[in-house]
Design a protein around this motif. Structure first.
Motif, PDB file in Angstrom:
ATOM      1  N   ARG A   1      32.180  54.194  13.255  1.00  0.00           N
ATOM      2  CA  ARG A   1      31.730  52.849  12.884  1.00  0.00           C
ATOM      3  C   ARG A   1      30.212  52.765  12.774  1.00  0.00           C
ATOM      4  NH1 ARG A   1      35.792  50.362  17.296  1.00  0.00           N
ATOM      5  NH2 ARG A   1      34.957  52.202  18.319  1.00  0.00           N
ATOM      6  N   LEU A   2      29.512  53.643  13.500  1.00  0.00           N
ATOM      7  CA  LEU A   2      28.049  53.649  13.409  1.00  0.00           C
ATOM      8  C   LEU A   2      27.589  53.920  11.981  1.00  0.00           C
ATOM      9  CD1 LEU A   2      27.304  55.690  16.635  1.00  0.00           C
ATOM     10  CD2 LEU A   2      26.598  53.331  16.224  1.00  0.00           C
ATOM     11  N   LEU A   3      28.395  54.655  11.230  1.00  0.00           N
ATOM     12  CA  LEU A   3      28.000  55.013   9.863  1.00  0.00           C
ATOM     13  C   LEU A   3      28.055  53.827   8.911  1.00  0.00           C
ATOM     14  CD1 LEU A   3      29.863  58.429   9.617  1.00  0.00           C
ATOM     15  CD2 LEU A   3      27.393  58.101   9.565  1.00  0.00           C
ATOM     16  N   TYR A   4      28.733  52.749   9.329  1.00  0.00           N
ATOM     17  CA  TYR A   4      28.896  51.607   8.414  1.00  0.00           C
ATOM     18  C   TYR A   4      28.102  50.381   8.830  1.00  0.00           C
ATOM     19  CZ  TYR A   4      32.670  54.503   6.865  1.00  0.00           C
ATOM     20  OH  TYR A   4      33.389  55.555   6.405  1.00  0.00           O
ATOM     21  N   GLU A   5      27.488  50.443  10.026  1.00  0.00           N
ATOM     22  CA  GLU A   5      26.816  49.239  10.502  1.00  0.00           C
ATOM     23  C   GLU A   5      25.455  49.040   9.845  1.00  0.00           C
ATOM     24  OE1 GLU A   5      26.948  49.820  14.680  1.00  0.00           O
ATOM     25  OE2 GLU A   5      29.007  49.093  14.815  1.00  0.00           O
ATOM     26  N   ASN A   6      24.949  50.077   9.220  1.00  0.00           N
ATOM     27  CA  ASN A   6      23.657  50.000   8.533  1.00  0.00           C
ATOM     28  C   ASN A   6      22.536  49.505   9.431  1.00  0.00           C
ATOM     29  OD1 ASN A   6      24.318  51.145   6.156  1.00  0.00           O
ATOM     30  ND2 ASN A   6      24.912  49.230   5.169  1.00  0.00           N
ATOM     31  N   ASP A   7      22.570  49.956  10.674  1.00  0.00           N
ATOM     32  CA  ASP A   7      21.471  49.666  11.594  1.00  0.00           C
ATOM     33  C   ASP A   7      20.387  50.716  11.323  1.00  0.00           C
ATOM     34  OD1 ASP A   7      19.702  49.548  13.724  1.00  0.00           O
ATOM     35  OD2 ASP A   7      21.259  48.939  15.137  1.00  0.00           O
ATOM     36  N   VAL A   8      19.246  50.234  10.839  1.00  0.00           N
ATOM     37  CA  VAL A   8      18.206  51.175  10.413  1.00  0.00           C
ATOM     38  C   VAL A   8      17.740  52.055  11.577  1.00  0.00           C
ATOM     39  CG1 VAL A   8      15.898  51.360   9.416  1.00  0.00           C
ATOM     40  CG2 VAL A   8      17.488  49.676   8.550  1.00  0.00           C
ATOM     41  N   ARG A   9      17.777  51.494  12.796  1.00  0.00           N
ATOM     42  CA  ARG A   9      17.341  52.311  13.955  1.00  0.00           C
ATOM     43  C   ARG A   9      18.251  53.522  14.122  1.00  0.00           C
ATOM     44  NH1 ARG A   9      17.822  47.611  18.157  1.00  0.00           N
ATOM     45  NH2 ARG A   9      19.660  47.490  16.849  1.00  0.00           N
ATOM     46  N   PHE A  10      19.537  53.340  13.789  1.00  0.00           N
ATOM     47  CA  PHE A  10      20.470  54.464  13.848  1.00  0.00           C
ATOM     48  C   PHE A  10      20.243  55.413  12.655  1.00  0.00           C
ATOM     49  CE2 PHE A  10      24.561  56.107  12.249  1.00  0.00           C
ATOM     50  CZ  PHE A  10      24.886  56.960  13.287  1.00  0.00           C
TER      51      PHE A  10
ATOM     52  N   GLN B   1      52.154  49.264   5.274  1.00  0.00           N
ATOM     53  CA  GLN B   1      51.387  49.391   6.520  1.00  0.00           C
ATOM     54  C   GLN B   1      50.225  50.368   6.363  1.00  0.00           C
ATOM     55  OE1 GLN B   1      52.307  47.718   9.204  1.00  0.00           O
ATOM     56  NE2 GLN B   1      54.468  47.256   8.867  1.00  0.00           N
ATOM     57  N   ASP B   2      50.350  51.275   5.405  1.00  0.00           N
ATOM     58  CA  ASP B   2      49.357  52.339   5.272  1.00  0.00           C
ATOM     59  C   ASP B   2      48.474  52.171   4.048  1.00  0.00           C
ATOM     60  OD1 ASP B   2      49.950  54.305   7.455  1.00  0.00           O
ATOM     61  OD2 ASP B   2      51.934  54.110   6.578  1.00  0.00           O
ATOM     62  N   THR B   3      48.959  51.447   3.058  1.00  0.00           N
ATOM     63  CA  THR B   3      48.274  51.375   1.763  1.00  0.00           C
ATOM     64  C   THR B   3      47.973  49.926   1.423  1.00  0.00           C
ATOM     65  OG1 THR B   3      49.481  53.317   1.028  1.00  0.00           O
ATOM     66  CG2 THR B   3      48.501  51.968  -0.683  1.00  0.00           C
ATOM     67  N   PHE B   4      46.789  49.700   0.875  1.00  0.00           N
ATOM     68  CA  PHE B   4      46.445  48.355   0.392  1.00  0.00           C
ATOM     69  C   PHE B   4      46.972  48.195  -1.032  1.00  0.00           C
ATOM     70  CE2 PHE B   4      42.881  49.047   3.409  1.00  0.00           C
ATOM     71  CZ  PHE B   4      42.999  47.890   4.171  1.00  0.00           C
ATOM     72  N   TYR B   5      47.927  47.284  -1.216  1.00  0.00           N
ATOM     73  CA  TYR B   5      48.445  47.010  -2.564  1.00  0.00           C
ATOM     74  C   TYR B   5      47.835  45.729  -3.111  1.00  0.00           C
ATOM     75  CZ  TYR B   5      51.989  50.608  -1.958  1.00  0.00           C
ATOM     76  OH  TYR B   5      52.617  51.803  -1.780  1.00  0.00           O
ATOM     77  N   LEU B   6      47.629  45.711  -4.430  1.00  0.00           N
ATOM     78  CA  LEU B   6      47.204  44.479  -5.073  1.00  0.00           C
ATOM     79  C   LEU B   6      48.436  43.731  -5.556  1.00  0.00           C
ATOM     80  CD1 LEU B   6      44.542  46.180  -5.172  1.00  0.00           C
ATOM     81  CD2 LEU B   6      43.972  44.817  -7.181  1.00  0.00           C
ATOM     82  N   PRO B   7      48.311  42.419  -5.772  1.00  0.00           N
ATOM     83  CA  PRO B   7      49.486  41.660  -6.229  1.00  0.00           C
ATOM     84  C   PRO B   7      50.067  42.234  -7.521  1.00  0.00           C
ATOM     85  CG  PRO B   7      47.707  40.168  -5.636  1.00  0.00           C
ATOM     86  CD  PRO B   7      47.141  41.565  -5.564  1.00  0.00           C
ATOM     87  N   ASP B   8      49.245  42.848  -8.361  1.00  0.00           N
ATOM     88  CA  ASP B   8      49.763  43.366  -9.629  1.00  0.00           C
ATOM     89  C   ASP B   8      50.395  44.748  -9.484  1.00  0.00           C
ATOM     90  OD1 ASP B   8      47.674  45.132  -9.348  1.00  0.00           O
ATOM     91  OD2 ASP B   8      46.534  44.430 -11.075  1.00  0.00           O
TER      92      ASP B   8
ATOM     93  N   ASP C   1      44.066  51.425   8.242  1.00  0.00           N
ATOM     94  CA  ASP C   1      43.948  51.934   9.605  1.00  0.00           C
ATOM     95  C   ASP C   1      43.251  50.892  10.466  1.00  0.00           C
ATOM     96  OD1 ASP C   1      45.111  54.453   9.555  1.00  0.00           O
ATOM     97  OD2 ASP C   1      43.337  55.358   8.625  1.00  0.00           O
ATOM     98  N   THR C   2      43.626  50.848  11.724  1.00  0.00           N
ATOM     99  CA  THR C   2      42.890  49.989  12.651  1.00  0.00           C
ATOM    100  C   THR C   2      41.589  50.710  13.002  1.00  0.00           C
ATOM    101  OG1 THR C   2      44.991  49.276  13.528  1.00  0.00           O
ATOM    102  CG2 THR C   2      43.036  48.734  14.820  1.00  0.00           C
ATOM    103  N   PRO C   3      40.446  50.071  12.773  1.00  0.00           N
ATOM    104  CA  PRO C   3      39.182  50.785  13.034  1.00  0.00           C
ATOM    105  C   PRO C   3      39.042  51.178  14.499  1.00  0.00           C
ATOM    106  CG  PRO C   3      38.799  48.736  11.831  1.00  0.00           C
ATOM    107  CD  PRO C   3      40.224  48.720  12.277  1.00  0.00           C
ATOM    108  N   ASP C   4      38.678  52.415  14.730  1.00  0.00           N
ATOM    109  CA  ASP C   4      38.307  52.872  16.069  1.00  0.00           C
ATOM    110  C   ASP C   4      37.262  53.963  15.909  1.00  0.00           C
ATOM    111  OD1 ASP C   4      39.565  55.276  15.485  1.00  0.00           O
ATOM    112  OD2 ASP C   4      41.399  54.794  16.574  1.00  0.00           O
ATOM    113  N   ALA C   5      37.012  54.750  16.957  1.00  0.00           N
ATOM    114  CA  ALA C   5      35.906  55.702  16.904  1.00  0.00           C
ATOM    115  C   ALA C   5      36.066  56.736  15.799  1.00  0.00           C
ATOM    116  CB  ALA C   5      35.745  56.398  18.250  1.00  0.00           C
ATOM    117  N   THR C   6      37.312  57.010  15.391  1.00  0.00           N
ATOM    118  CA  THR C   6      37.500  58.047  14.365  1.00  0.00           C
ATOM    119  C   THR C   6      38.224  57.527  13.119  1.00  0.00           C
ATOM    120  OG1 THR C   6      39.498  58.734  15.520  1.00  0.00           O
ATOM    121  CG2 THR C   6      37.491  60.002  15.963  1.00  0.00           C
ATOM    122  N   HIS C   7      38.510  56.225  13.056  1.00  0.00           N
ATOM    123  CA  HIS C   7      39.211  55.684  11.885  1.00  0.00           C
ATOM    124  C   HIS C   7      38.463  54.506  11.287  1.00  0.00           C
ATOM    125  CE1 HIS C   7      42.450  57.864  13.903  1.00  0.00           C
ATOM    126  NE2 HIS C   7      42.916  58.050  12.676  1.00  0.00           N
TER     127      HIS C   7
END
Ligand code: PHE
Length: 339
Positions: free
Chosen positions: A326-335, A156-163, A198-204
């Motif tokens: 999330r604003l940090l990842y949207e790559n909106d140049v105006r931001f 639930q917390d970690t992304f595992y690969l099939p290997d 993590d479920t994305p929200d204002a701080t995750h």
């Protein structure tokens, strides 16, 4: 023979005149057909060369070819002129048009924090270390003294690969990789990406950045950790920032702390950035657990050390009063252009 030569030269002059005044591409094509087409003037004149004597023919052939080339060049010029591709641009240039501003790009706020942090820690004697985003359970958990049933290992917390590998959940595995390859003393920082389910929200965010720090030497104490983090906070955010250390638990440090910076927006009075608490949580730290030293073959009786992590996004958000990660990842140049 002289007559034919004159006729050819006349044809060239006529063609040039007609082409220079052609108003459009259709007009040019009309001229081409009239002079160079199968039933055109030039082929007609060239057929008359058959009546010339064998020693006259080569000379006339040369003239005829020159005329043909001249007409073709006039056709090309006319087409270029009609396409606006004129070498004399003085008429086409509108001197009253405003200039075009070239906008300069700049570093993303996350990169700014990482670069600034690296510069500050370098001055304190730390060097930059690096490790892979795709890690093994050994480096991300086992060697960091994390018990098998620790919740952070959960799918639930970690992304595992099939290997069986995983996307690192923290930059702490770099501590292990460095200590495995280097004898103490050690003084490194490692800026890098981390991943959590993590479920994305204002701080995750499922993908975020940390800066890991590790200091190993003889007689390192919690006071050294406090001093380094305080100098760092003052260098990065200004001398008014206060630090707060709270007891916490991490498997790989003992004792462990979480540390907060006082809110630089409201100077600790309480505002929306710090959710009225006056403090902003940065991340965890502590004294390296002897079990971690044992995992990398350092003698825990001889060596002591501290380690810390810091959330880069959190620092960028404090620095610029950004309320949603999330604003940090949207790559909106105006931001992004604001920073
Ligand atoms: N890796 C911890 C985390 O991601 C932070 C930490 C780093 C704690 C180093 C102690 C020492 O929460």
């Amino acid at each position: 023979m002289v007559k034919l030569q004159h006729e050819l030269e006349d044809a060239l002059a006529q063609a040039r005149e007609a082409l220079a005044s052609a108003a459009n591409e259709a007009g040019v094509e009309e001229c081409r057909i009239r002079f160079l087409g199968r039933k055109g003037v030039i082929p007609f004149l060239m057929r008359q060369m058959g009546a010339l004597s064998p020693d006259e023919r080569p000379l006339m052939g040369k003239t005829a070819n020159g005329v043909k080339q001249g007409i073709q060049a006039a056709i090309d010029d006319a087409l270029a002129r009609l396409a606006g591709d004129v070498s004399d641009t003085s008429e086409a240039l509108d001197m009253s048009l405003p200039g075009r501003r070239r906008t300069l790009g700049h570093k993303h706020p996350i990169s700014q924090v990482m670069d600034d942090a690296v510069a500050i820690f370098r001055r304190l004697g730390f060097v930059v270390a690096d490790g892979p985003d795709l890690e093994t359970e050994y480096y991300n958990f086992d060697a960091l003294n994390t018990p098998d049933d620790h919740p952070s290992r959960d799918i639930q917390d970690t992304f595992y690969l099939p290997d069986g590998r995983l996307l690192r959940t923290q930059t702490s595995p770099v501590q292990i990789r460095v200590m495995e390859n280097q004898e103490p003393p050690v003084r490194i920082i490692c800026p890098g990406r981390c991943y959590r389910r993590d479920t994305p929200d204002a701080t995750h965010s499922m993908n975020f950045h940390q800066i890991e720090g590790l200091y190993v030497d003889k007689n390192v104490s919690l006071a050294d950790l406090k001093g380094v983090l305080t100098v760092f906070a003052h260098e990065l955010l200004g001398p008014d920032v206060e630090l707060r250390f709270r007891p916490h638990f991490f498997p790989f440090t003992e004792p462990s702390i979480e540390y907060d910076f006082s809110c630089i927006m409201c100077k600790g009075k309480g505002c929306s950035v710090c959710k009225n608490s006056g403090w902003l949580e940065i991340s965890g730290a502590g004294m390296v657990d002897p079990a971690v030293f044992a995992a990398v073959g350092y003698d825990p009786e001889v060596w002591t050390g501290f380690a810390f992590g810091m959330g880069v996004e959190r620092i960028a958000m404090i620095r610029h009063a950004i309320s949603d990660i999330r604003l940090l990842y949207e790559n909106d140049v105006r931001f992004l252009a604001q920073f």
